[in-house]
Scaffold this motif. Sequence first.
Motif: not given
Lengths: 334, 334
Positions: A11-25
Motif C-alpha cells: 500500500e505504501a509502495g515500500v518494502s516490508m523492512a521499511t514498514v518494520s522500521r517505522v513500526v519499531n521507531n
Amino acid sequence: MTVTIYDVAREAGVSMATVSRVVNNNPNVKPQTRKKVYEAIERLGYRPNAVARGLASKKTTTVGVVIPDISNSIFAEVARGIEDIANMYHYNIILSNADKKKDKEIRVINTLLEKQVDGLLFMGGVVTEDHLAAFQTASIPIVLCGTVDDERKIPSVNIDHEQAAFDATQLLIDNGHRKIAMISGSLQDPANGYARYQGFKRALDNANIPLPEEYVRVGNYRYDSGIEAMNYFLELEDRPTAVFSATDEMAIGAIHAIQDQGLTVPGDISVMSIDNINMASMVRPLLTTVAQPMYDIGAVAMRLLTKLMNKEQIEQPQVVLPHSIMKRNSVAHL
Amino acid sequence: MTVTIYDVAREAGVSMATVSRVVNNNPNVKPQTRKKVYEAIERLGYRPNAVARGLASKKTTTVGVVIPDISNSIFAEVARGIEDIANMYHYNIILSNADKKKDKEIRVINTLLEKQVDGLLFMGGVVTEDHLAAFQTASIPIVLCGTVDDERKIPSVNIDHEQAAFDATQLLIDNGHRKIAMISGSLQDPANGYARYQGFKRALDNANIPLPEEYVRVGNYRYDSGIEAMNYFLELEDRPTAVFSATDEMAIGAIHAIQDQGLTVPGDISVMSIDNINMASMVRPLLTTVAQPMYDIGAVAMRLLTKLMNKEQIEQPQVVLPHSIMKRNSVAHL
DNA sequence: CTGTTAGCGCTTTCAT
DNA sequence: ATGAAAGCGCTAACAG
C-alpha cells in the motif's frame, strides 16, 4: 482477512523492512517515507502481530507475574507497583493467579515460560525445591518479591520481617505491656510466618519477658483465624493485655472477637500487627500496625528485573526495604 | 541453546510432525513411537514454544481479561470465577489491570489484541464509544462482565442492578422505614450507578415515600465517600432513619461515620447496601446487603466466551444472574 | 501411522 | 535510506 506488514508495504509502495522500521521507531527512515507508511497503516487499520514479532525477535517485551492469591489485597497492591514500573519500561505483564496452591504455582510458571516471557516475578508464598527446579529450567531472569529462597540465591525484594515484628512487639513493651500474646502465621513460611515469630520472640527475650506456651497461636493469616485465636486467649486464666498479630487481617478478627465479648480495644486489650492493608484504616478502632511498603516492593522488584533483563550489573540482588510504624488507635499505654 | 521440536525429532529418530503430534495429543501415533518421543523430550528438557505455536496455528489458547481495578475485591472475585472456568477449558488468561483509567483500558485492549488473544473479557467500568471502536477492530469474541453497552449489542453477564436496589430498598421499607437516604454511585455509570439509583427510586415511588433532594448523595464507591455522605446526612435537620448505599464499601464508611458520632447501627440508623464483599462480614455490626454472585458472574462470562470462541450458537447472549438478600445485623425494625 | 513441505507475520543481517 | 531474503519454532495439509 487480517492485514499484515506485507499489505502495508504494498500500500505504501515500500518494502516490508521499511514498514518494520517505522513500526519499531528505527531512526533510519526518511521522514517522508515514514509519513507514507503511517498513512498506509492508518488506511488499512494495521495492527502489528505481537506473536509473529515475538517469534522473529525472540523477545516478547512481556514479563510474567505469579500472584499467589488475587483476592488478597496485599498482593494486589504489590501488583500495582509492578505494573507501573513495567509500563514505564514498556513491558507488558501477564498476571497469573495461583490460588494459594503450590502445584498451580508450578504450572503457572511453566505456562509463562512456554509463552516466552522475558522475565518472571514471583510473589509471596514459600519457595520450595520444586519451585527452584522450575526456575532452573528458565533461561530468563527471575525476581522474588515478598519472599526469599532458603539459599538467598535468587534476587529478591522484601522488608525485614523479623525486625518489623521486633519493632511491633517493642512498641507494645514500650507501652508497658508484659503479658503479650501472638497470633502467628505458619512457622513453615519463612517470611510472614517464621521471621515474624522470631522477631516477636527476640523482643520479648530482650526485655526479659517470659512467653508462656499458651500465648502463641498459629493462624492462617485470615480474619476467621484471628477471631479463633483471640477467643482462645480470652478464655485463658491469665489473659494477655496485648496481642501482636502477624497480619492485619487476623488482627482485625482479634479486635472483633474482643469487642464481641463486650470488651474494648484498646481499653481492655491492645492489638497491633504488621502489613497496613487498606482495611486497617477501615475499622474501629483504627489499627496500629507496621506498614509494609507493598507498592514499593513491587516497583523495586520490577525495576530490578528490568536491569536483569537488560543484563546490567547488579550491586545488591537482595534488597530490603524499610518499614515504618503506623501509630493509630488500637494500642493503649498500660 | 534452546531445544526445539527439531532437536527432539532428531533425538527420537522421527520427524518434526510426529513430535508435534505427540505434544498435541494427536491419537494418530503408535504408542511405541509416542514413548520414544516422550523420552527424547524428557532427555532434552524440551518445552514447546507457545509463541511459535501461536503463529503457526493462529490460536493462542489465551484469553485477555481487562480488570478495571485490581485492588477492588469485587473484581478480584470475578476474576477467580473467570480463571477457574478458563482452566477447565484449557485456556490461559492474561489479566490486565487498567487502574480505573479509561485511556488505559483502551490501551490494554489494544495490547491484548496485538498479542492475538482468542477472546476478550471486559470487566466493570463504563463502555464508551471509544471502547466500542476498539472492540470493533477485533475479530475475536468479546464478553462484558458486570457491565453492559448502551445498545446491548455485546454479550454480557450481569445481575439486575435495578431490581437489586429495589429489593434492598424494599427491605428497608418493610422494616418500617420511611425516611430513607441513598449514597449513590455516579449516575453516569449505567450498572452500579444509574440502575441502582433507579431501583431505589422505584421502590420509594411504589410505596409513596417522598424523596427529598438532600436524601441523595453521590459517592465514588469507596469507603471515604461513604463517610462523607453519611456525615452530611447526620447534620440534616430531618435525619434519615435508614441509609441505602450503592456499594458495601461506602456502607461500611457510613456505619463508621454513624458510630464515630456516638450513635449505633442499627439502633439509631439502619444501613444496607449491595455487593456482599468479604469485608461485609468483617465489620460490626455485620452488614445486611444484597449479594451479587461475583464468582458466578466471572464463571458464566468465561463459559459464554468459550462457546463464542468455539462458534457455538448462543441462545441468550445477555445473561442476568439472580441476586439474593443477606440479612445480617445492620438493619433494624422501626 | 509417519514424513515432507509450506507457510504463519515479523525481524534482521547483508547488500546496495 | 531502503530492499531482498533467510529464518524464528511450530502446525497443517498432503502424500504415502
